[in-house]
Design a protein around this motif. Structure first.
Motif, PDB file in Angstrom:
ATOM      1  N   VAL A 195       0.833  -1.209   0.000  1.00 65.22           N
ATOM      2  CA  VAL A 195       0.000   0.000   0.000  1.00 65.22           C
ATOM      3  C   VAL A 195       0.868   1.259   0.000  1.00 65.22           C
ATOM      4  O   VAL A 195       1.776   1.408   0.829  1.00 65.22           O
ATOM      5  CB  VAL A 195      -0.946   0.013   1.214  1.00 65.22           C
ATOM      6  CG1 VAL A 195      -1.730   1.321   1.268  1.00 65.22           C
ATOM      7  CG2 VAL A 195      -1.897  -1.163   1.148  1.00 65.22           C
ATOM      8  N   LEU A 196       0.584   2.153  -0.922  1.00 65.44           N
ATOM      9  CA  LEU A 196       1.201   3.476  -0.961  1.00 65.44           C
ATOM     10  C   LEU A 196       0.103   4.518  -0.805  1.00 65.44           C
ATOM     11  O   LEU A 196      -1.044   4.297  -1.210  1.00 65.44           O
ATOM     12  CB  LEU A 196       1.928   3.719  -2.289  1.00 65.44           C
ATOM     13  CG  LEU A 196       3.099   2.816  -2.663  1.00 65.44           C
ATOM     14  CD1 LEU A 196       3.630   3.202  -4.036  1.00 65.44           C
ATOM     15  CD2 LEU A 196       4.197   2.890  -1.630  1.00 65.44           C
ATOM     16  N   LEU A 197       0.466   5.662  -0.234  1.00 67.10           N
ATOM     17  CA  LEU A 197      -0.447   6.796  -0.153  1.00 67.10           C
ATOM     18  C   LEU A 197       0.135   7.920  -0.997  1.00 67.10           C
ATOM     19  O   LEU A 197       1.245   8.388  -0.733  1.00 67.10           O
ATOM     20  CB  LEU A 197      -0.642   7.247   1.297  1.00 67.10           C
ATOM     21  CG  LEU A 197      -1.749   8.289   1.505  1.00 67.10           C
ATOM     22  CD1 LEU A 197      -3.120   7.658   1.220  1.00 67.10           C
ATOM     23  CD2 LEU A 197      -1.723   8.844   2.928  1.00 67.10           C
ATOM     24  N   GLU A 198      -0.603   8.328  -2.010  1.00 67.91           N
ATOM     25  CA  GLU A 198      -0.150   9.380  -2.926  1.00 67.91           C
ATOM     26  C   GLU A 198      -0.912  10.664  -2.623  1.00 67.91           C
ATOM     27  O   GLU A 198      -2.136  10.717  -2.720  1.00 67.91           O
ATOM     28  CB  GLU A 198      -0.379   8.963  -4.376  1.00 67.91           C
ATOM     29  CG  GLU A 198       0.103   9.998  -5.383  1.00 67.91           C
ATOM     30  CD  GLU A 198      -0.076   9.535  -6.814  1.00 67.91           C
ATOM     31  OE1 GLU A 198       0.345  10.276  -7.718  1.00 67.91           O
ATOM     32  OE2 GLU A 198      -0.619   8.437  -7.023  1.00 67.91           O
ATOM     33  N   ALA A 199      -0.182  11.713  -2.263  1.00 65.24           N
ATOM     34  CA  ALA A 199      -0.810  12.980  -1.898  1.00 65.24           C
ATOM     35  C   ALA A 199      -1.072  13.832  -3.125  1.00 65.24           C
ATOM     36  O   ALA A 199      -0.466  13.651  -4.185  1.00 65.24           O
ATOM     37  CB  ALA A 199       0.085  13.746  -0.920  1.00 65.24           C
ATOM     38  N   GLY A 217       2.330  18.116  -1.433  1.00 64.72           N
ATOM     39  CA  GLY A 217       3.644  17.706  -1.923  1.00 64.72           C
ATOM     40  C   GLY A 217       3.625  16.780  -3.103  1.00 64.72           C
ATOM     41  O   GLY A 217       4.641  16.640  -3.798  1.00 64.72           O
ATOM     42  N   GLY A 218       2.505  16.084  -3.346  1.00 63.04           N
ATOM     43  CA  GLY A 218       2.402  15.202  -4.514  1.00 63.04           C
ATOM     44  C   GLY A 218       3.299  13.987  -4.455  1.00 63.04           C
ATOM     45  O   GLY A 218       3.573  13.367  -5.492  1.00 63.04           O
ATOM     46  N   GLN A 219       3.792  13.618  -3.282  1.00 66.56           N
ATOM     47  CA  GLN A 219       4.705  12.481  -3.150  1.00 66.56           C
ATOM     48  C   GLN A 219       3.947  11.210  -2.787  1.00 66.56           C
ATOM     49  O   GLN A 219       2.798  11.235  -2.348  1.00 66.56           O
ATOM     50  CB  GLN A 219       5.754  12.781  -2.064  1.00 66.56           C
ATOM     51  CG  GLN A 219       6.585  14.015  -2.326  1.00 66.56           C
ATOM     52  CD  GLN A 219       7.485  13.849  -3.541  1.00 66.56           C
ATOM     53  OE1 GLN A 219       8.096  12.802  -3.739  1.00 66.56           O
ATOM     54  NE2 GLN A 219       7.557  14.889  -4.365  1.00 66.56           N
ATOM     55  N   GLN A 220       4.631  10.076  -2.957  1.00 66.35           N
ATOM     56  CA  GLN A 220       4.119   8.777  -2.536  1.00 66.35           C
ATOM     57  C   GLN A 220       4.915   8.290  -1.340  1.00 66.35           C
ATOM     58  O   GLN A 220       6.139   8.465  -1.290  1.00 66.35           O
ATOM     59  CB  GLN A 220       4.225   7.738  -3.657  1.00 66.35           C
ATOM     60  CG  GLN A 220       3.293   7.981  -4.836  1.00 66.35           C
ATOM     61  CD  GLN A 220       3.430   6.898  -5.893  1.00 66.35           C
ATOM     62  OE1 GLN A 220       4.424   6.173  -5.946  1.00 66.35           O
ATOM     63  NE2 GLN A 220       2.425   6.781  -6.753  1.00 66.35           N
ATOM     64  N   VAL A 221       4.231   7.665  -0.378  1.00 70.12           N
ATOM     65  CA  VAL A 221       4.913   7.130   0.783  1.00 70.12           C
ATOM     66  C   VAL A 221       4.326   5.759   1.115  1.00 70.12           C
ATOM     67  O   VAL A 221       3.096   5.582   1.072  1.00 70.12           O
ATOM     68  CB  VAL A 221       4.784   8.092   1.993  1.00 70.12           C
ATOM     69  CG1 VAL A 221       3.337   8.284   2.397  1.00 70.12           C
ATOM     70  CG2 VAL A 221       5.610   7.605   3.167  1.00 70.12           C
TER      71      VAL A 221
END
Length: 551
Positions: free
Chosen positions: A248-252, A257-261
């Motif tokens: 699972v990734l969370l994409e903002a 910030g538009g990053q994935q974590v």
């Protein structure tokens, strides 16, 4: 010419997509039937014509068949697949030792009686004089048996209003100007436009979540912090595979910030996630490289928007082992018997020419009832645009009297029927999301979870990326694929088992398919009435009763 044999064999393997060991086995079997035929250039050419070419065409045909119980007539067939079928038939005709003849079948008494009726143009004999009725469909048991019940059905009379066209109000909720009412150009959308649609979805749902849960602000997902943070983003997978608890990734969105974590879900006692879902998570991200989620907010549904009898049926309208339209004829008989006020018919019966005749037969066959007919397209329709959202059918040949009873709507759409809102989509979102959703500690009712996701994500197709068989146009999806409000009734036909469920106040109905392979399927019926708001202000569902019935 023996030095040319090896390159020719290799060429056949490449052109016909056959493995070397398969090629050897095919040649051994072929030469054995030819009394030990020796491998020569002439024999190899004949072998390609009769065997290897046919094998490759069979492989092409397999790709256009669904793994479900639908027949080829009810499946989405692309131009390349149709070409493959044509090449196969030409190949088989060229290698046929004797002429094929159509066997003679006696015409059923039922078909003859229907054909003689001036009020009904649709019959098996009208399309193919030698069409054989399906034996399994004709011998099905439990005709008219109620298999699912919802609400207070004791003493319910499943009949519409007696007067023809007794003032049933049926219209698209947002009006014709703001609804998808005609075809449009597609298949040239830019990635930037897709990104903008997804970004606006995150921001819009984020504002609703922020207000509902009293959140002051969202933190960037990849910013290291020693305290608990609240982040907003879209769930996605770290690869092209199926989503699981470790991927699972969370994409903002750009504002965060538009990053994935990556997300660690081990501290969550229960969750239900799918790719494309917009969520709010609380947790720790001490390094900026992984979010340890401790709390999850999945979404908030929209607010809701008066007896009317509504019938819902979804194709295919023929058994898989026959070209006869007996199931459709049975459905018309049910409509004439029960006299519903509105009939929602999902998915067209077949090709363009036959489709027009089927619609004309349905309209004329139900003329004595005077019910309103709603036709909803499907991406499995061979005679319509393969795009989502899908524009409505066009029926220019309907006369003025017929057109007054027929409503053509897009997929998806939101209808207003006597003050009761109906959400409709023919795309099998239940099946698609069921294959992608992951959950933990949320119970075993998968259907209710998926339906709740649709309502809280406020979308008729919240899955991102969509499955390969869904051709999505994101600009049109942004305009016509969202829910303007939470519908009173949500109609979502699916290959999965039929049901009627109340999900956070919305009555969700899967009427099933009218046919399931060679046997009869099911249809749905609802009794709705918009009542005045009670004194305490609590909302009362307008769906008084609902059933799923075997055809």
């Amino acid at each position: 010419r023996s030095h040319l044999l090896c390159p020719s064999v290799v060429e056949q393997c490449i052109c016909n997509r056959i493995q070397a060991d398969e090629m050897v086995l095919e040649w051994v079997a072929y030469s054995t039937t030819k009394n030990g035929l020796k491998l020569t250039m002439d024999a190899l050419e004949q072998f390609e014509h009769e065997v290897t070419g046919t094998c490759s065409y069979f492989k092409e045909i397999k790709t256009c068949l669904f793994s479900s119980c639908d027949s080829l007539a009810g499946s989405v067939v692309s131009v390349s697949h149709l070409c493959a079928l044509r090449r196969l038939f030409v190949c088989l005709q060229g290698s046929q030792k004797r002429a094929l003849t159509t066997p003679e079948h006696p015409q059923s008494k039922r078909s003859a009686a229907i054909l003689a009726s001036p009020g009904l143009l649709l019959s098996p004999a009208s399309f193919s004089p030698s069409a054989t009725p399906s034996q399994k469909y004709g011998q099905r048991g439990g005709k008219g048996e109620v298999v699912v019940t919802f609400g207070a059905v004791q003493g319910t009379r499943w009949a519409g209003r007696k007067a023809l066209g007794a003032g049933v109000r049926l219209e698209l909720l947002e009006g014709s100007e703001d609804s998808l009412s005609s075809s449009y150009k597609y298949m040239f959308q830019r990635l930037r436009d897709v990104r903008n649609v997804l970004t606006e979805k995150i921001e819009e749902l984020g504002e609703g979540l922020k207000t509902h849960f009293n959140i002051e602000e969202f933190s960037p997902v990849s910013l290291p912090a020693q305290d608990s943070i609240t982040v907003l983003g879209q769930v996605c997978c770290d690869s092209n595979g199926k989503l699981n608890a470790q991927s699972v990734l969370l994409e903002a969105g750009p504002e965060q910030g538009g990053q994935q974590v990556p997300v660690d879900l081990s501290e969550l006692k229960e969750y239900s996630l799918f790719p494309g879902q917009v969520v709010v998570m609380e947790g720790m991200n001490t390094t900026g490289r992984k979010l340890m989620a401790s709390k999850l907010h999945e979404g908030v549904p929209l607010p809701f928007y008066k007896p009317t009898n509504v019938l819902v049926a979804c194709g295919p309208y023929t058994p898989s082992d026959s070209l006869t339209f007996d199931p459709l004829l049975d459905l018309i008989s049910v409509i004439v018997r029960d006299r519903p006020d509105v009939c929602l018919l999902v998915r067209s019966p077949t090709f363009e020419a036959i489709f027009s005749r089927c619609v004309e037969s349905i309209v004329d066959g139900t003329k004595s009832v005077g019910c309103r007919l709603v036709f909803v397209p499907s991406q499995r329709d061979i005679n319509h645009h393969f795009i989502y959202p899908q524009p409505p059918f066009t029926l220019p040949n309907l006369n003025k009297d017929q057109a007054q009873r027929v409503t053509l709507v897009p997929d998806p759409c939101t209808l207003l029927v006597d003050g009761v809102t109906f959400g409709l989509t023919s795309t099998d979102i239940l099946f698609h999301m069921g294959a992608e959703e992951i959950s933990c500690g949320t119970g075993s009712d998968r259907f209710s979870r998926i339906l709740k996701h649709m309502l809280t994500q406020r979308s008729y197709y919240p899955l991102y990326p969509p499955v390969e068989e869904v051709n999505m146009d994101y600009e049109k999806y942004q305009s016509f694929g969202q829910m303007p409000l939470t519908p009173d009734v949500l109609i979502i036909p699916s290959e999965l088992r039929y049901f009627v469920k109340d999900v956070i106040g919305c009555v969700c109905v899967n009427p099933g398919r009218l046919t399931k392979g060679q046997v009869g399927g099911t249809y749905g019926r609802l009794l709705i009435q918009r009542s005045a708001a009670p004194d305490d202000g609590k909302r009362v569902s307008p769906c008084l009763a609902a059933q799923v019935v075997k055809i």
